[in-house]
Design an enzyme around this catalytic site. Sequence first.
Site, PDB file in Angstrom:
ATOM      1  N   LYS A  63      19.038 -13.602  -4.401  1.00 20.53           N
ATOM      2  CA  LYS A  63      18.789 -15.030  -4.598  1.00 20.53           C
ATOM      3  C   LYS A  63      17.302 -15.200  -4.893  1.00 20.53           C
ATOM      4  O   LYS A  63      16.460 -14.958  -4.026  1.00 20.53           O
ATOM      5  CB  LYS A  63      19.179 -15.854  -3.372  1.00 20.53           C
ATOM      6  CG  LYS A  63      19.070 -17.356  -3.639  1.00 20.53           C
ATOM      7  CD  LYS A  63      19.449 -18.184  -2.451  1.00 20.53           C
ATOM      8  CE  LYS A  63      19.504 -19.660  -2.851  1.00 20.53           C
ATOM      9  NZ  LYS A  63      18.300 -20.133  -3.541  1.00 20.53           N
ATOM     10  N   ASP A 121      13.718 -17.098  -6.140  1.00 22.25           N
ATOM     11  CA  ASP A 121      12.985 -18.302  -5.769  1.00 22.25           C
ATOM     12  C   ASP A 121      12.277 -18.828  -7.011  1.00 22.25           C
ATOM     13  O   ASP A 121      11.096 -18.586  -7.210  1.00 22.25           O
ATOM     14  CB  ASP A 121      11.974 -17.928  -4.682  1.00 22.25           C
ATOM     15  CG  ASP A 121      11.603 -19.119  -3.821  1.00 22.25           C
ATOM     16  OD1 ASP A 121      12.186 -20.200  -4.023  1.00 22.25           O
ATOM     17  OD2 ASP A 121      10.736 -18.963  -2.946  1.00 22.25           O
ATOM     18  N   GLU A 128      14.519 -14.103  -0.425  1.00 18.87           N
ATOM     19  CA  GLU A 128      15.087 -15.327   0.123  1.00 18.87           C
ATOM     20  C   GLU A 128      16.502 -15.143   0.634  1.00 18.87           C
ATOM     21  O   GLU A 128      16.921 -15.790   1.595  1.00 18.87           O
ATOM     22  CB  GLU A 128      15.065 -16.433  -0.940  1.00 18.87           C
ATOM     23  CG  GLU A 128      15.548 -17.775  -0.438  1.00 18.87           C
ATOM     24  CD  GLU A 128      15.466 -18.855  -1.500  1.00 18.87           C
ATOM     25  OE1 GLU A 128      15.961 -19.965  -1.242  1.00 18.87           O
ATOM     26  OE2 GLU A 128      14.926 -18.585  -2.585  1.00 18.87           O
TER      27      GLU A 128
END
Length: 319
Positions: free
Chosen positions: A29, A31, A170
């Site tokens: 994931k 950012d 993340e």
Amino acid sequence: MTRLPHYAAMLATAGHLPADDDRWAYEVKYDGVRAIAYIDEQLRLESRNGNDITIAWPELSGLAPAEPGFVVDGEIVIEQAGRSSFQALAPRMHQRNPDTIRALAQTTPATYLIFDLLHIGDRPLIELPYAQRRELLEHLGLTGPHWRVPHLLPGPAADALAISQELGLEGIVCKRRNSWYLPGQRSPAWTKVKNVTHQEVVLIGWKKGTGRRAGQIGSLLVAVPDDRGSLEYAGSVGTGFTAAMLADLSEQLAPLQRPDPPIPGIGRTPDGVTWVQPKLVGEVAFTEWTGDGRLRHPSWRGLRFDKSVDEVETPTGRT
């Protein structure tokens, strides 16, 4: 060339690690700024709310021309020390001055991390399984100075999440291998699992600073949507700002001032607050929700010009 059709971004649902590992693939994931790229004679980039953001990212122009044309989904990031940095990205997100953009593209160049293939030539691919779209994407060989297809994380899910934790990332996005791409929809076929708690918030006011911040913004008052979509007060955030962020916030908030709170239920009005129309979205990092629904130890991460107020998600775990 064939005119490429428009696709809205598919969105992930916040959730937990899946148990049936063999049915899922695991991505980092990132950012950054979500962007759909339309690549034929020229490059066109659209944000997740449909805005044309091509001008802001000139270092990605080398993706075009392409024959046949194609459409991909991905995340624009700025990488520092092996991970994506939202703080480094924030000054570029809403910049539209060509001279400034060119300078920033040299000093803090972005990378487009491509994770899905939606269309190629005259053929839509969104009803193919994710695993097949991913295979086709990897065969395109999209590796360049400022773009690439990132590797999947090895499963099982717990191992993928642990790798992301070790790397200081993340979190991960778990994607069902047999799932279609659902434009504009939020689906549990894509499930995001975070290591760090971030929350998008709506700015509703600000309080003057003291000491070194005298004459500047001291803290921001923020709100989040409840399960009915109505904004509720979520507390204030007073850390995490750079001088450039404070100057930009002052400029953005000045025309939005209003005499009274924009939402009900705030309780006793804090002293020295300037209220604003709830038009701007930002992002904070925080430790947990308090018992009365406030952010505990929030730290400012930046404005999200790629998000509209009605796109802010209702937080999980908030009472």
